[in-house]
Design a protein around this motif. Structure first.
Motif, PDB file in Angstrom:
ATOM      1  N   MET A  19       0.785  -1.104  -0.021  1.00  0.00           N
ATOM      2  CA  MET A  19      -0.053  -0.075  -0.074  1.00  0.00           C
ATOM      3  C   MET A  19       0.943   1.060   0.096  1.00  0.00           C
ATOM      4  O   MET A  19       1.790   1.694   0.826  1.00  0.00           O
ATOM      5  CB  MET A  19      -0.832  -0.073   1.289  1.00  0.00           C
ATOM      6  N   SER A  20       0.638   2.251  -0.961  1.00  0.00           N
ATOM      7  CA  SER A  20       1.686   3.342  -1.157  1.00  0.00           C
ATOM      8  C   SER A  20       1.001   4.422  -0.282  1.00  0.00           C
ATOM      9  O   SER A  20      -0.220   4.554  -0.018  1.00  0.00           O
ATOM     10  CB  SER A  20       1.469   3.884  -2.571  1.00  0.00           C
ATOM     11  N   ALA A  21       1.640   5.120   0.444  1.00  0.00           N
ATOM     12  CA  ALA A  21       1.326   6.280   1.254  1.00  0.00           C
ATOM     13  C   ALA A  21       0.748   7.324   0.457  1.00  0.00           C
ATOM     14  O   ALA A  21       1.539   7.888  -0.543  1.00  0.00           O
ATOM     15  CB  ALA A  21       2.780   6.834   2.272  1.00  0.00           C
ATOM     16  N   GLN A  22      -0.302   8.055   0.933  1.00  0.00           N
ATOM     17  CA  GLN A  22      -0.687   9.298   0.197  1.00  0.00           C
ATOM     18  C   GLN A  22      -0.068  10.442   0.778  1.00  0.00           C
ATOM     19  O   GLN A  22      -0.052  10.537   1.916  1.00  0.00           O
ATOM     20  CB  GLN A  22      -2.265   9.134   0.414  1.00  0.00           C
ATOM     21  N   SER A  23      -0.176  11.158  -0.090  1.00  0.00           N
ATOM     22  CA  SER A  23       0.363  12.708   0.335  1.00  0.00           C
ATOM     23  C   SER A  23      -0.944  13.404   1.010  1.00  0.00           C
ATOM     24  O   SER A  23      -1.895  12.958   0.859  1.00  0.00           O
ATOM     25  CB  SER A  23       0.956  13.557  -1.040  1.00  0.00           C
ATOM     26  N   PRO A  24      -0.342  14.277   1.689  1.00  0.00           N
ATOM     27  CA  PRO A  24      -1.501  14.873   2.585  1.00  0.00           C
ATOM     28  C   PRO A  24      -2.442  15.637   1.458  1.00  0.00           C
ATOM     29  O   PRO A  24      -3.768  15.640   1.822  1.00  0.00           O
ATOM     30  CB  PRO A  24      -0.597  16.083   3.302  1.00  0.00           C
ATOM     31  N   ASP A  60      -3.558  14.417  -1.514  1.00  0.00           N
ATOM     32  CA  ASP A  60      -4.309  13.206  -1.704  1.00  0.00           C
ATOM     33  C   ASP A  60      -5.292  12.882  -0.726  1.00  0.00           C
ATOM     34  O   ASP A  60      -6.535  12.649  -1.018  1.00  0.00           O
ATOM     35  CB  ASP A  60      -3.462  12.015  -2.268  1.00  0.00           C
ATOM     36  N   GLN A  61      -4.628  12.857   0.502  1.00  0.00           N
ATOM     37  CA  GLN A  61      -5.639  12.465   1.704  1.00  0.00           C
ATOM     38  C   GLN A  61      -6.777  13.739   1.968  1.00  0.00           C
ATOM     39  O   GLN A  61      -7.887  13.284   1.919  1.00  0.00           O
ATOM     40  CB  GLN A  61      -4.866  12.221   2.868  1.00  0.00           C
TER      41      GLN A  61
END
Length: 74
Positions: free
Chosen positions: A1-6, A8-9
């Motif tokens: 699972m890739s970390a989303q940028s702030p 994108d969140q």
């Protein structure tokens, strides 16, 4: 699972909030329609009640005030 940028969140959260807002608006519209229908029904029932009361009052006015006396009773 890739970390989303702030960003994108935030964008995902905003999208979910918009969808929820649209759902609430649709629900509110349906509830307003139901309220209007119930208000019309209530008003119709109140009108029928008033008419019935008027008819009952007219019948009561035609009744004799004193019941006729039975000659057999002392």
């Amino acid at each position: 699972m890739s970390a989303q940028s702030p960003i994108d969140q935030i964008a995902e959260r905003v999208e979910r909030l918009l969808v929820r807002h649209e759902e609430i608006q649709r629900t509110n519209t349906l509830l307003q329609e139901q309220l209007e229908a119930l208000t019309r029904e209530r008003d119709a029932l109140k009108s029928r009640l008033a008419a019935a009361r008027t008819r009952i009052d007219a019948v009561l006015e035609r009744l004799p005030v004193d019941p006729p006396q039975d000659p057999a009773t002392p």
